[in-house]
Design an enzyme around this catalytic site. Structure first.
Site, PDB file in Angstrom:
ATOM      1  N   SER A  73     -38.246  97.868  -7.628  1.00 19.39           N
ATOM      2  CA  SER A  73     -37.844  98.537  -6.392  1.00 19.39           C
ATOM      3  C   SER A  73     -38.372  99.958  -6.290  1.00 19.39           C
ATOM      4  O   SER A  73     -38.469 100.503  -5.199  1.00 19.39           O
ATOM      5  CB  SER A  73     -36.321  98.554  -6.266  1.00 19.39           C
ATOM      6  OG  SER A  73     -35.744  99.300  -7.315  1.00 19.39           O
ATOM      7  N   ASP A 222     -27.355 106.428  -4.013  1.00 23.28           N
ATOM      8  CA  ASP A 222     -27.014 105.686  -5.232  1.00 23.28           C
ATOM      9  C   ASP A 222     -27.357 106.468  -6.494  1.00 23.28           C
ATOM     10  O   ASP A 222     -26.982 106.082  -7.598  1.00 23.28           O
ATOM     11  CB  ASP A 222     -27.691 104.310  -5.247  1.00 23.28           C
ATOM     12  CG  ASP A 222     -29.214 104.384  -5.208  1.00 23.28           C
ATOM     13  OD1 ASP A 222     -29.781 105.472  -5.425  1.00 23.28           O
ATOM     14  OD2 ASP A 222     -29.845 103.341  -4.964  1.00 23.28           O
ATOM     15  N   HIS A 225     -32.454 105.456  -6.836  1.00 22.94           N
ATOM     16  CA  HIS A 225     -33.725 105.241  -6.145  1.00 22.94           C
ATOM     17  C   HIS A 225     -34.206 106.532  -5.481  1.00 22.94           C
ATOM     18  O   HIS A 225     -33.449 107.164  -4.746  1.00 22.94           O
ATOM     19  CB  HIS A 225     -33.578 104.141  -5.092  1.00 22.94           C
ATOM     20  CG  HIS A 225     -33.290 102.800  -5.673  1.00 22.94           C
ATOM     21  ND1 HIS A 225     -32.000 102.331  -5.874  1.00 22.94           N
ATOM     22  CD2 HIS A 225     -34.126 101.819  -6.115  1.00 22.94           C
ATOM     23  CE1 HIS A 225     -32.055 101.122  -6.407  1.00 22.94           C
ATOM     24  NE2 HIS A 225     -33.328 100.796  -6.566  1.00 22.94           N
TER      25      HIS A 225
END
Length: 250
Positions: A73, A222, A225
Site C-alpha cells: 500500500s 492512521d 500511511h
C-alpha cells in the site's frame, strides 16, 4: 447488457483493439480476485489496508524504458485521493520534467505480503522493466511472519526477475518496524534487507520511509500511511538511488 449486445459491441470494434480490450479485462479480473482474496486475511493493525488497490500495469511498446515499482500500500498510494500523488507518480513527474523517457508502472497492491508478491511476480515481470523497485515486507513484520520465510520470499522474487528479465536493474527498498513489535525481531528484520541486498549485489534503499515514518504531520490519520507531503519525501529518497542508475543507462 445482454450477451448479444456484448457480441455486437465487440464486432463493431476494430480488430486490433479487441485483443487489447480482452487482455485489459483479464488483468483487471485477476487483480480484483487477488485483492478480494487477500482482504480476507488482513488485520487492522497492519500497515496495509484491506481495501484493494488498483494495480496499474501500463501497456508500453518494446522501445519504451520502464521503472516498475512492485510493492504494497505504500507503493499503491493507499488513502490518497489521487494515486498519482503516490511516490511512483511523483517519480514520473520528475522524469518528465527532465525529459527522461521512462514510464513508471505502479504495481502496488494494498494488503500485499512477500508471499503475495511471490505469487504474482511471474506475470508482472512480463513488462521486462529497465529498473525493478522491490518494496515489500512491512506486512510480514507486522504479522510476525518468520524472518526466514520473509527472506526466502524476497529471494524468490529476486530470482524470478533475474531469470526472466536478466537485463533489469533491481533496487531493494528496506523497511523497519516500530520497537513495540519486539527489539530482537525488529533488529533482525531490518538486517535481513541489508543481507539480501549484499548477497545479490542489489541497489539498496536502507529505509524507504526515511524522514517520514513516525512523523504525524507526514502521515495520514492512521499514523502509518504517508500523506501527500510524506510521499514527496519518500519519492526524493527513492530518487537519490534512482537518478544515478538512469544516468548510467544513457
Amino acid at each position: 447488457m445482454t450477451k448479444p449486445q456484448n457480441k455486437q459491441l465487440l464486432s463493431n470494434l476494430p480488430i486490433s483493439v479487441v485483443p487489447k480490450l480482452l487482455k485489459f479485462c483479464y488483468i483487471l479480473l485477476v487483480v480484483l480476485l487477488y485483492s478480494c482474496g487477500d482482504a480476507k486475511t488482513e488485520k487492522t493493525t497492519e500497515i496495509e489496508s484491506t481495501t484493494p488497490a488498483t494495480e496499474q500495469t501500463l501497456a508500453t511498446d518494446a522501445t519504451t524504458k520502464t521503472i516498475l515499482c512492485f510493492g504494497d500500500s505504500i507503493t499503491a498510494g493507499y488513502g490518497l485521493d489521487d494515486t498519482a500523488n503516490a511516490y511512483p507518480g511523483i517519480l514520473q513527474q520528475k522524469l518528465d520534467s527532465l525529459g527522461l523517457t521512462y514510464t513508471v508502472i505502479n504495481s502496488g497492491v494494498s494488503g500485499e505480503t512477500t508471499a503475495g508478491g511471490k505469487s504474482r511476480i511471474d506475470w508482472v515481470i512480463k513488462q521486462t522493466p529497465s529498473i525493478f523497485l522491490l518494496e515489500l515486507g512491512a506486512n510480514d513484520g507486522l504479522r510476525g511472519v518468520a524472518l526466514s520465510e520473509t527472506s526466502a520470499n524476497l529471494q524468490a522474487i529476486i530470482d524470478v526477475v533475474k531469470e526472466k528479465s536478466p537485463n533489469t536493474t533491481i533496487i531493494l527498498a528496506g523497511m523497519q518496524l516500530p520497537p513495540n513489535i519486539g527489539l530482537e525481531y525488529t533488529i533482525k528484520f531490518k538486517q535481513l534487507f541489508i543481507d539480501i541486498a549484499e548477497k545479490n549485489s542489489l541497489e539498496f534503499i536502507p529505509f524507504i520511509l526515511k524522514d517520514v515514518g513516525g512523523i504525524a504531520a507526514l502521515n495520514q490519520k492512521d499514523g502509518i500511511h504517508p500523506n501527500i507531503q510524506g510521499h514527496k519525501i519518500l519519492a526524493n529518497t527513492v530518487w537519490d538511488v534512482l537518478l544515478p542508475l538512469l544516468k548510467s543507462q544513457k
